[in-house]
Design an enzyme around this catalytic site. Sequence first.
Site, PDB file in Angstrom:
ATOM      1  N   ASP A 106      -0.049   1.541  -1.368  1.00  0.00           N
ATOM      2  CA  ASP A 106      -0.658   0.221  -1.160  1.00  0.00           C
ATOM      3  C   ASP A 106      -0.740  -0.315   0.133  1.00  0.00           C
ATOM      4  O   ASP A 106      -0.894  -1.634   0.291  1.00  0.00           O
ATOM      5  CB  ASP A 106      -0.453  -0.848  -2.366  1.00  0.00           C
ATOM      6  CG  ASP A 106       1.243  -1.163  -2.194  1.00  0.00           C
ATOM      7  OD1 ASP A 106       1.969  -0.257  -1.613  1.00  0.00           O
ATOM      8  OD2 ASP A 106       1.521  -2.250  -2.533  1.00  0.00           O
ATOM      9  N   GLU A 107      -0.208   0.323   1.028  1.00  0.00           N
ATOM     10  CA  GLU A 107       0.174  -0.171   2.357  1.00  0.00           C
ATOM     11  C   GLU A 107      -0.087   0.957   3.604  1.00  0.00           C
ATOM     12  O   GLU A 107       0.130   2.226   3.370  1.00  0.00           O
ATOM     13  CB  GLU A 107       1.585  -0.384   2.334  1.00  0.00           C
ATOM     14  CG  GLU A 107       2.167  -1.066   3.633  1.00  0.00           C
ATOM     15  CD  GLU A 107       3.731  -1.475   3.510  1.00  0.00           C
ATOM     16  OE1 GLU A 107       4.157  -2.270   4.497  1.00  0.00           O
ATOM     17  OE2 GLU A 107       4.401  -1.366   2.475  1.00  0.00           O
TER      18      GLU A 107
END
Length: 464
Positions: A105-106
């Site tokens: 998610d990053e």
Amino acid sequence: MRRAPTILHLDMDAFYASAEQASKPSLRGKPVVVGGIGPRGVVATASYEARVFGVHSAMATAQARRLCPNAAYLTPRFTLYRQVSEVVMGLLRELSPLVEPLSLDEAFVDLEAGGVEPSSAAARAVGERLRRDIRAATGLSGSVGLAGSKMMAKIASEQAKPDGLVCIEPGTEQEILGPMSVRAIPGVGPATAETLRRAGITTVAEIAEAGEDELVRLLGKAHGSGLYVLATGGDERPVVAERDAKSVSVEDTFAEDLTDRTRVQLELARLADRCVRRLRGAGRSGRTVVIKVRRYDFSTLTRSETLRGPTDDPVVVREAAARLLDGVDTTAGVRLLGVGVSGLADYTQEDLFAQAAGGTAEGGEAPEREQEEAAEETARPRQWLPGLDVRHAEFGAGWVQGSGVGRVTVRFEEPWSEEPGRVRTFAVDDPALEHADPLPLVRPAEDQPPDAPEAPSSGGMASP
């Protein structure tokens, strides 16, 4: 340091928990905790509603339950999270060929490498469009940071949370960094922070004031010099498109300490097989087998064995792990076991001397073992863990709310359901109930009812 804020950092907001809220209408706006649900479980992600009660990542689930007893505690669904991550990373790669994923998610993105004009206005426009595209494609929100360096872009995205965009103009770095804790600098963990605190250094401004010589004296040449550069805003690290994995590993924490040696050996063999499946899934092989054993008193041992060539043979890894375990005393109890493979390569070396005795050739023991494992899996009682997807022959798609005493409770709803779904209870061995794959968070266009208005976003429900 760049003259324009063209390094972008994206961080999805409470990713696992937000994905669960998006897929389960009945949980939107309510506290949700994703992670290990057993007595020794650990929180992976908490929704913003749960964070209000003090729940946070890496907290023991037992403590989280005391702080927020009315939250929904769910088992992670990594299949869903990976599917959403692939969509998000695909949107990032449309912006630039230089995308550096840090996790599901990053990621960092070099906008200049994608042809974006090196100006604040152009970078902001790209960042805002990205946020809109992510919401449209996944129903979730992400926070965007823009700056002239990776460190400042990450700080900007943290300031933007949740569901915002912050741009730090080049030239303002020291003004922003100065009052921050030393922990804001990458690489400063608890031990380094304590060393600095004992020297009277607690903020980034005080790091800069101390000077490079003092930091080298306190922390050593490499760490001290690097810390001084970052504290003075001199981060020149590039965005790297490929981050090659150094190892592949799996581990399990057990609800109760394992004291039976045979059980420990069986669990280690199972972990070795899981590790190899993950290794093969990545198209890799490895030379070094590592085991990790955490005992009842939290003391942790690691042991490793390096083979003469890289392998992805489950028998080789299983037997190497067993040999390593032979030298570890487990009589007092084991709370965690892990198996890993490092020294990764993109090929296997067919060297008989690198293989363990009893290694399999084509058509040998491995297929037979796989058949035995499949039979064992079929015979094993089905587990109905909270949050997992199910499908009922009559009622359709739903998810497990809980189970026990021979019963399982299911809520029947889909991500695009307009209202929370109905709840029904079944026997755990009901033949009409089965595990299912996750549904997409956004309803596929081909499944939209005729003349239906555009479905409202199910993301963004997690707000501070």
